[in-house]
Design a protein around this motif. Sequence first.
Motif, PDB file in Angstrom:
ATOM      1  N   LYS A  53      14.026  28.596  74.804  1.00 22.28           N
ATOM      2  CA  LYS A  53      14.451  27.241  74.433  1.00 22.28           C
ATOM      3  C   LYS A  53      15.382  27.324  73.220  1.00 22.28           C
ATOM      4  O   LYS A  53      16.378  26.599  73.148  1.00 22.28           O
ATOM      5  CB  LYS A  53      13.226  26.377  74.124  1.00 22.28           C
ATOM      6  CG  LYS A  53      13.558  24.899  73.954  1.00 22.28           C
ATOM      7  CD  LYS A  53      12.309  24.064  73.732  1.00 22.28           C
ATOM      8  CE  LYS A  53      11.479  24.068  75.006  1.00 22.28           C
ATOM      9  NZ  LYS A  53      10.250  23.269  74.888  1.00 22.28           N
ATOM     10  N   GLU A  54      15.068  28.221  72.272  1.00 22.33           N
ATOM     11  CA  GLU A  54      15.934  28.422  71.101  1.00 22.33           C
ATOM     12  C   GLU A  54      17.325  28.897  71.506  1.00 22.33           C
ATOM     13  O   GLU A  54      18.300  28.637  70.813  1.00 22.33           O
ATOM     14  CB  GLU A  54      15.309  29.452  70.156  1.00 22.33           C
ATOM     15  CG  GLU A  54      14.059  28.981  69.470  1.00 22.33           C
ATOM     16  CD  GLU A  54      13.389  30.072  68.642  1.00 22.33           C
ATOM     17  OE1 GLU A  54      12.373  29.764  68.010  1.00 22.33           O
ATOM     18  OE2 GLU A  54      13.876  31.227  68.630  1.00 22.33           O
ATOM     19  N   ALA A  55      17.407  29.596  72.650  1.00 26.61           N
ATOM     20  CA  ALA A  55      18.690  30.096  73.154  1.00 26.61           C
ATOM     21  C   ALA A  55      19.359  29.079  74.078  1.00 26.61           C
ATOM     22  O   ALA A  55      20.383  29.373  74.697  1.00 26.61           O
ATOM     23  CB  ALA A  55      18.479  31.419  73.890  1.00 26.61           C
ATOM     24  N   GLY A  56      18.754  27.895  74.206  1.00 29.81           N
ATOM     25  CA  GLY A  56      19.343  26.843  75.020  1.00 29.81           C
ATOM     26  C   GLY A  56      19.023  26.930  76.508  1.00 29.81           C
ATOM     27  O   GLY A  56      19.710  26.325  77.328  1.00 29.81           O
ATOM     28  N   ILE A  57      17.977  27.684  76.866  1.00 33.33           N
ATOM     29  CA  ILE A  57      17.610  27.867  78.269  1.00 33.33           C
ATOM     30  C   ILE A  57      16.154  27.449  78.458  1.00 33.33           C
ATOM     31  O   ILE A  57      15.268  27.952  77.768  1.00 33.33           O
ATOM     32  CB  ILE A  57      17.815  29.334  78.708  1.00 33.33           C
ATOM     33  CG1 ILE A  57      19.287  29.718  78.527  1.00 33.33           C
ATOM     34  CG2 ILE A  57      17.367  29.531  80.154  1.00 33.33           C
ATOM     35  CD1 ILE A  57      19.573  31.199  78.693  1.00 33.33           C
ATOM     36  N   ASP A  58      15.929  26.558  79.410  1.00 30.06           N
ATOM     37  CA  ASP A  58      14.584  26.052  79.660  1.00 30.06           C
ATOM     38  C   ASP A  58      13.959  26.778  80.849  1.00 30.06           C
ATOM     39  O   ASP A  58      14.403  26.613  81.978  1.00 30.06           O
ATOM     40  CB  ASP A  58      14.640  24.548  79.940  1.00 30.06           C
ATOM     41  CG  ASP A  58      13.269  23.927  80.147  1.00 30.06           C
ATOM     42  OD1 ASP A  58      12.246  24.627  79.973  1.00 30.06           O
ATOM     43  OD2 ASP A  58      13.216  22.728  80.489  1.00 30.06           O
ATOM     44  N   GLY A  76       0.956  38.299  74.397  1.00 30.52           N
ATOM     45  CA  GLY A  76       0.114  38.237  73.202  1.00 30.52           C
ATOM     46  C   GLY A  76       0.871  38.194  71.893  1.00 30.52           C
ATOM     47  O   GLY A  76       0.271  38.215  70.831  1.00 30.52           O
ATOM     48  N   LYS A  77       2.197  38.134  71.939  1.00 31.69           N
ATOM     49  CA  LYS A  77       3.006  38.116  70.720  1.00 31.69           C
ATOM     50  C   LYS A  77       3.481  36.694  70.436  1.00 31.69           C
ATOM     51  O   LYS A  77       3.655  35.890  71.338  1.00 31.69           O
ATOM     52  CB  LYS A  77       4.217  39.037  70.886  1.00 31.69           C
ATOM     53  CG  LYS A  77       3.842  40.502  71.005  1.00 31.69           C
ATOM     54  CD  LYS A  77       5.079  41.357  71.167  1.00 31.69           C
ATOM     55  CE  LYS A  77       4.837  42.838  71.103  1.00 31.69           C
ATOM     56  NZ  LYS A  77       3.663  43.340  71.709  1.00 31.69           N
ATOM     57  N   GLY A  78       3.733  36.431  69.173  1.00 41.45           N
ATOM     58  CA  GLY A  78       4.288  35.145  68.771  1.00 41.45           C
ATOM     59  C   GLY A  78       5.788  35.116  68.989  1.00 41.45           C
ATOM     60  O   GLY A  78       6.414  36.141  69.261  1.00 41.45           O
ATOM     61  N   VAL A  79       6.377  33.935  68.846  1.00 43.84           N
ATOM     62  CA  VAL A  79       7.806  33.765  69.110  1.00 43.84           C
ATOM     63  C   VAL A  79       8.661  34.663  68.213  1.00 43.84           C
ATOM     64  O   VAL A  79       9.704  35.161  68.644  1.00 43.84           O
ATOM     65  CB  VAL A  79       8.219  32.278  69.028  1.00 43.84           C
ATOM     66  CG1 VAL A  79       8.176  31.770  67.598  1.00 43.84           C
ATOM     67  CG2 VAL A  79       9.570  32.057  69.658  1.00 43.84           C
ATOM     68  N   GLU A  80       8.214  34.924  66.970  1.00 39.40           N
ATOM     69  CA  GLU A  80       8.991  35.791  66.071  1.00 39.40           C
ATOM     70  C   GLU A  80       9.146  37.188  66.670  1.00 39.40           C
ATOM     71  O   GLU A  80      10.189  37.816  66.532  1.00 39.40           O
ATOM     72  CB  GLU A  80       8.314  35.914  64.690  1.00 39.40           C
ATOM     73  CG  GLU A  80       8.054  34.602  63.991  1.00 39.40           C
ATOM     74  CD  GLU A  80       6.789  33.900  64.504  1.00 39.40           C
ATOM     75  OE1 GLU A  80       5.882  34.554  65.056  1.00 39.40           O
ATOM     76  OE2 GLU A  80       6.731  32.662  64.369  1.00 39.40           O
ATOM     77  N   SER A  81       8.098  37.679  67.319  1.00 36.08           N
ATOM     78  CA  SER A  81       8.138  39.012  67.927  1.00 36.08           C
ATOM     79  C   SER A  81       8.850  39.016  69.277  1.00 36.08           C
ATOM     80  O   SER A  81       9.296  40.061  69.736  1.00 36.08           O
ATOM     81  CB  SER A  81       6.717  39.549  68.120  1.00 36.08           C
ATOM     82  OG  SER A  81       6.067  39.650  66.873  1.00 36.08           O
ATOM     83  N   VAL A  82       8.938  37.854  69.914  1.00 33.55           N
ATOM     84  CA  VAL A  82       9.582  37.762  71.225  1.00 33.55           C
ATOM     85  C   VAL A  82      11.103  37.651  71.091  1.00 33.55           C
ATOM     86  O   VAL A  82      11.833  38.107  71.969  1.00 33.55           O
ATOM     87  CB  VAL A  82       8.997  36.575  72.031  1.00 33.55           C
ATOM     88  CG1 VAL A  82       9.747  36.366  73.342  1.00 33.55           C
ATOM     89  CG2 VAL A  82       7.510  36.826  72.316  1.00 33.55           C
ATOM     90  N   ALA A 105       7.599  33.133  75.203  1.00 36.22           N
ATOM     91  CA  ALA A 105       8.850  33.396  75.924  1.00 36.22           C
ATOM     92  C   ALA A 105       9.576  32.079  76.200  1.00 36.22           C
ATOM     93  O   ALA A 105      10.802  31.992  76.053  1.00 36.22           O
ATOM     94  CB  ALA A 105       8.569  34.137  77.230  1.00 36.22           C
ATOM     95  N   VAL A 106       8.829  31.050  76.590  1.00 36.99           N
ATOM     96  CA  VAL A 106       9.420  29.728  76.824  1.00 36.99           C
ATOM     97  C   VAL A 106      10.083  29.224  75.548  1.00 36.99           C
ATOM     98  O   VAL A 106      11.231  28.758  75.564  1.00 36.99           O
ATOM     99  CB  VAL A 106       8.351  28.720  77.329  1.00 36.99           C
ATOM    100  CG1 VAL A 106       8.907  27.296  77.351  1.00 36.99           C
ATOM    101  CG2 VAL A 106       7.849  29.122  78.709  1.00 36.99           C
TER     102      VAL A 106
END
Length: 139
Positions: free
Chosen positions: A57-62, A109-115, A52-53
Amino acid sequence: MSSTPAASVLFVCVHNAGRSQMAAGFLTHLAGDRVEVRSAGSIPAEQVNPAAVEAMKEAGIDISGQRPKILTTEAVQASDYVITMGCGDACPIFPGKKYLDWALEDPAGKGVESVRPIRDEIKARIEALIAEIDTKPEV
């Protein structure tokens, strides 16, 4: 413009580590100080979900500095909107609050692709929520 927030929003999920943290991050980022933002969990995790972090971060939000918090009666009482995301009956109900239940997939339990799709759905819901808050008459 008044210094008092237009609304107070509490996001609740079980672990306060994924969905509710992403929602709080988007609302804080997009609404600024116009809206007071809280998040909590019925059974808080030790840390915010790393996927989720990363997705935020990819969306520009920390949100890396956030910590899961326990849901308290006081947090619910202090909020105008209580938005639950799979916390079941753990959230206390008080009159005069607007309750919304957002059925969102749990990113645990999901990777960033699934999040990413969960993140994008949360962003769309946050944008609609801000529009609703902005159209409410001042009390």
